[in-house]
Design a protein around this motif. Sequence first.
Motif, PDB file in Angstrom:
ATOM      1  N   GLY A 113      41.972  36.151  49.926  1.00 53.43           N
ATOM      2  CA  GLY A 113      41.018  36.815  50.417  1.00 53.43           C
ATOM      3  C   GLY A 113      39.744  37.322  49.465  1.00 53.43           C
ATOM      4  O   GLY A 113      38.985  37.843  50.088  1.00 53.43           O
ATOM      5  N   SER A 114      39.959  37.098  48.163  1.00 57.72           N
ATOM      6  CA  SER A 114      39.188  37.821  47.259  1.00 57.72           C
ATOM      7  C   SER A 114      38.001  36.639  47.064  1.00 57.72           C
ATOM      8  O   SER A 114      38.074  35.361  46.870  1.00 57.72           O
ATOM      9  N   ASN A 115      36.771  37.254  46.789  1.00 57.13           N
ATOM     10  CA  ASN A 115      35.571  36.619  46.549  1.00 57.13           C
ATOM     11  C   ASN A 115      35.428  36.468  44.877  1.00 57.13           C
ATOM     12  O   ASN A 115      36.036  36.878  44.116  1.00 57.13           O
ATOM     13  N   VAL A 116      34.378  35.674  44.697  1.00 58.40           N
ATOM     14  CA  VAL A 116      34.198  35.503  43.271  1.00 58.40           C
ATOM     15  C   VAL A 116      33.612  36.723  42.407  1.00 58.40           C
ATOM     16  O   VAL A 116      33.952  36.783  41.130  1.00 58.40           O
ATOM     17  N   ILE A 117      33.087  37.498  43.104  1.00 54.85           N
ATOM     18  CA  ILE A 117      32.844  38.917  42.392  1.00 54.85           C
ATOM     19  C   ILE A 117      34.026  39.484  42.028  1.00 54.85           C
ATOM     20  O   ILE A 117      33.914  40.171  40.874  1.00 54.85           O
ATOM     21  N   PHE A 118      35.081  39.685  42.685  1.00 58.81           N
ATOM     22  CA  PHE A 118      36.095  40.283  42.452  1.00 58.81           C
ATOM     23  C   PHE A 118      37.019  39.581  41.180  1.00 58.81           C
ATOM     24  O   PHE A 118      37.428  40.189  40.636  1.00 58.81           O
ATOM     25  N   HIS A 119      36.735  38.212  41.442  1.00 65.49           N
ATOM     26  CA  HIS A 119      37.396  37.238  39.915  1.00 65.49           C
ATOM     27  C   HIS A 119      36.832  37.763  38.887  1.00 65.49           C
ATOM     28  O   HIS A 119      37.558  37.679  38.000  1.00 65.49           O
ATOM     29  N   GLU A 120      35.476  38.015  38.763  1.00 65.08           N
ATOM     30  CA  GLU A 120      34.621  38.349  37.797  1.00 65.08           C
ATOM     31  C   GLU A 120      35.291  39.712  37.062  1.00 65.08           C
ATOM     32  O   GLU A 120      35.359  39.756  35.965  1.00 65.08           O
ATOM     33  N   GLU A 121      35.438  40.665  38.186  1.00 67.20           N
ATOM     34  CA  GLU A 121      36.019  41.894  37.606  1.00 67.20           C
ATOM     35  C   GLU A 121      37.386  41.964  37.034  1.00 67.20           C
ATOM     36  O   GLU A 121      37.561  42.570  36.125  1.00 67.20           O
ATOM     37  N   ILE A 122      38.182  40.901  37.768  1.00 70.29           N
ATOM     38  CA  ILE A 122      39.556  40.815  37.084  1.00 70.29           C
ATOM     39  C   ILE A 122      39.424  40.101  35.759  1.00 70.29           C
ATOM     40  O   ILE A 122      40.391  40.509  34.900  1.00 70.29           O
ATOM     41  N   LEU A 123      38.697  39.206  35.670  1.00 64.63           N
ATOM     42  CA  LEU A 123      38.583  38.736  34.337  1.00 64.63           C
ATOM     43  C   LEU A 123      38.130  39.737  33.348  1.00 64.63           C
ATOM     44  O   LEU A 123      38.978  39.680  32.163  1.00 64.63           O
ATOM     45  N   LYS A 124      37.160  40.305  33.595  1.00 64.92           N
ATOM     46  CA  LYS A 124      36.641  41.229  32.492  1.00 64.92           C
ATOM     47  C   LYS A 124      37.809  42.601  32.352  1.00 64.92           C
ATOM     48  O   LYS A 124      38.027  42.851  31.068  1.00 64.92           O
ATOM     49  N   LEU A 125      38.682  42.786  33.103  1.00 63.06           N
ATOM     50  CA  LEU A 125      39.740  43.705  33.019  1.00 63.06           C
ATOM     51  C   LEU A 125      40.554  43.158  32.344  1.00 63.06           C
ATOM     52  O   LEU A 125      41.350  44.071  31.205  1.00 63.06           O
ATOM     53  N   VAL A 126      40.990  42.036  32.617  1.00 65.04           N
ATOM     54  CA  VAL A 126      42.160  41.297  31.703  1.00 65.04           C
ATOM     55  C   VAL A 126      41.690  41.379  30.306  1.00 65.04           C
ATOM     56  O   VAL A 126      42.522  41.708  29.344  1.00 65.04           O
ATOM     57  N   LEU A 127      40.437  41.131  30.132  1.00 67.55           N
ATOM     58  CA  LEU A 127      40.008  40.825  28.630  1.00 67.55           C
ATOM     59  C   LEU A 127      39.982  42.107  27.772  1.00 67.55           C
ATOM     60  O   LEU A 127      40.158  42.207  26.778  1.00 67.55           O
ATOM     61  N   SER A 128      39.874  43.156  28.745  1.00 67.65           N
ATOM     62  CA  SER A 128      39.783  44.696  28.157  1.00 67.65           C
ATOM     63  C   SER A 128      41.031  45.080  27.951  1.00 67.65           C
ATOM     64  O   SER A 128      41.239  46.071  26.945  1.00 67.65           O
ATOM     65  N   LYS A 129      42.064  44.581  28.554  1.00 68.90           N
ATOM     66  CA  LYS A 129      43.370  45.376  28.406  1.00 68.90           C
ATOM     67  C   LYS A 129      44.477  44.442  27.787  1.00 68.90           C
ATOM     68  O   LYS A 129      45.551  45.025  27.476  1.00 68.90           O
ATOM     69  N   SER A 130      44.200  43.230  27.738  1.00 62.63           N
ATOM     70  CA  SER A 130      44.991  42.363  27.209  1.00 62.63           C
ATOM     71  C   SER A 130      44.962  41.479  26.165  1.00 62.63           C
ATOM     72  O   SER A 130      43.618  41.574  25.787  1.00 62.63           O
ATOM     73  N   LYS A 131      45.795  40.725  25.587  1.00 62.79           N
ATOM     74  CA  LYS A 131      45.630  39.646  24.638  1.00 62.79           C
ATOM     75  C   LYS A 131      44.714  38.535  25.335  1.00 62.79           C
ATOM     76  O   LYS A 131      44.891  38.277  26.269  1.00 62.79           O
ATOM     77  N   LYS A 132      43.747  38.113  24.639  1.00 57.10           N
ATOM     78  CA  LYS A 132      42.749  37.003  25.330  1.00 57.10           C
ATOM     79  C   LYS A 132      43.590  35.900  25.486  1.00 57.10           C
ATOM     80  O   LYS A 132      44.415  35.400  24.724  1.00 57.10           O
ATOM     81  N   PRO A 133      43.391  35.340  26.531  1.00 56.82           N
ATOM     82  CA  PRO A 133      44.177  34.093  27.037  1.00 56.82           C
ATOM     83  C   PRO A 133      43.411  33.142  26.379  1.00 56.82           C
ATOM     84  O   PRO A 133      42.207  33.149  26.006  1.00 56.82           O
ATOM     85  N   GLU A 134      44.023  31.876  26.179  1.00 57.91           N
ATOM     86  CA  GLU A 134      43.439  30.808  25.558  1.00 57.91           C
ATOM     87  C   GLU A 134      42.688  29.648  26.691  1.00 57.91           C
ATOM     88  O   GLU A 134      41.645  29.313  26.397  1.00 57.91           O
ATOM     89  N   LEU A 135      43.245  30.014  27.781  1.00 60.78           N
ATOM     90  CA  LEU A 135      42.613  29.202  29.134  1.00 60.78           C
ATOM     91  C   LEU A 135      42.761  29.887  30.386  1.00 60.78           C
ATOM     92  O   LEU A 135      43.552  30.799  30.638  1.00 60.78           O
ATOM     93  N   ILE A 136      41.567  29.881  30.963  1.00 60.04           N
ATOM     94  CA  ILE A 136      41.618  30.501  32.357  1.00 60.04           C
ATOM     95  C   ILE A 136      41.498  29.351  33.286  1.00 60.04           C
ATOM     96  O   ILE A 136      40.468  28.353  33.234  1.00 60.04           O
ATOM     97  N   VAL A 137      42.479  29.065  34.302  1.00 56.67           N
ATOM     98  CA  VAL A 137      42.510  28.114  35.329  1.00 56.67           C
ATOM     99  C   VAL A 137      41.936  28.820  36.369  1.00 56.67           C
ATOM    100  O   VAL A 137      42.510  29.796  37.075  1.00 56.67           O
ATOM    101  N   TYR A 138      40.604  28.331  36.949  1.00 57.75           N
ATOM    102  CA  TYR A 138      39.919  29.021  37.926  1.00 57.75           C
ATOM    103  C   TYR A 138      39.843  28.148  39.309  1.00 57.75           C
ATOM    104  O   TYR A 138      39.293  27.146  39.206  1.00 57.75           O
TER     105      TYR A 138
END
Length: 237
Positions: free
Chosen positions: A82-107
């Motif tokens: 039930g999440s929208n694209v705005i939520f996905h953008e925030e999750i992506l930014k959170l991941v990039l700030s907290k973890s090793k950068k992934p090589e690939l995003i499957v969206y």
Amino acid sequence: MKNKIYIGIWLLCMVVLDQVLGLTMSKLATLQKQDTRIQKIINHEINSDIIILGSSRALNNYSPQALQKGTGKTCYNLGFSGSNVIFHEEILKLVLSKSKKPELIVYNIDDAGTLFTNEGISFRFDILYPFVENNDVNSIVCEQNKKALWATYLCRTYRHNVNFVNAVRYLLNGKEDLDIMVSNIDSMGANLIPVGASKTKASFLKTRILPEAQDLNMDYINSFVNIQKICAANNVK
């Protein structure tokens, strides 16, 4: 002089009470939730080569095990029902700030549900609320919820007032019930649906009628573009 001492003691008691109540609500609300993937992001526990993003279609249908087996790369599912694209953008930014950068995003793109306003899709505040003790998550919640960020640093109970109901629920009933469609999260973040399990369809699919052009959501479009820009800026495919 005595009045000043009394006022000082009263203020100290209020500060201590604020801290205790805030931390208690935070702890209980976290314990109440089945899905703790946000906590894993915060704790730097998700460092996969491939990250899956999207709503329920990503959560319920994309197998990290299969992708990992086929690519030889580590994979983790961060789809949220039930999440929208705005939520996905925030999750992506959170991941990039907290973890090793992934090589690939499957969206996963939910047909017309990605860019059009739909009552079944929203910004999933409830996913983030239990983890607002983290400043980055708190900033996201305040920005999206039009909440005064500065006040959350002065008053802990104000920061965690979003968790009061879930804290009480945990005290009364313990951890929330496991939802086989939403919160049955496996070790790689997915909630794959068993064969034969019933599943509801998005409202715009029930009648097979696409949304009207006026329902096009410009905020969704901007976030969709931002996701691509963020990936490009971080050298993520």
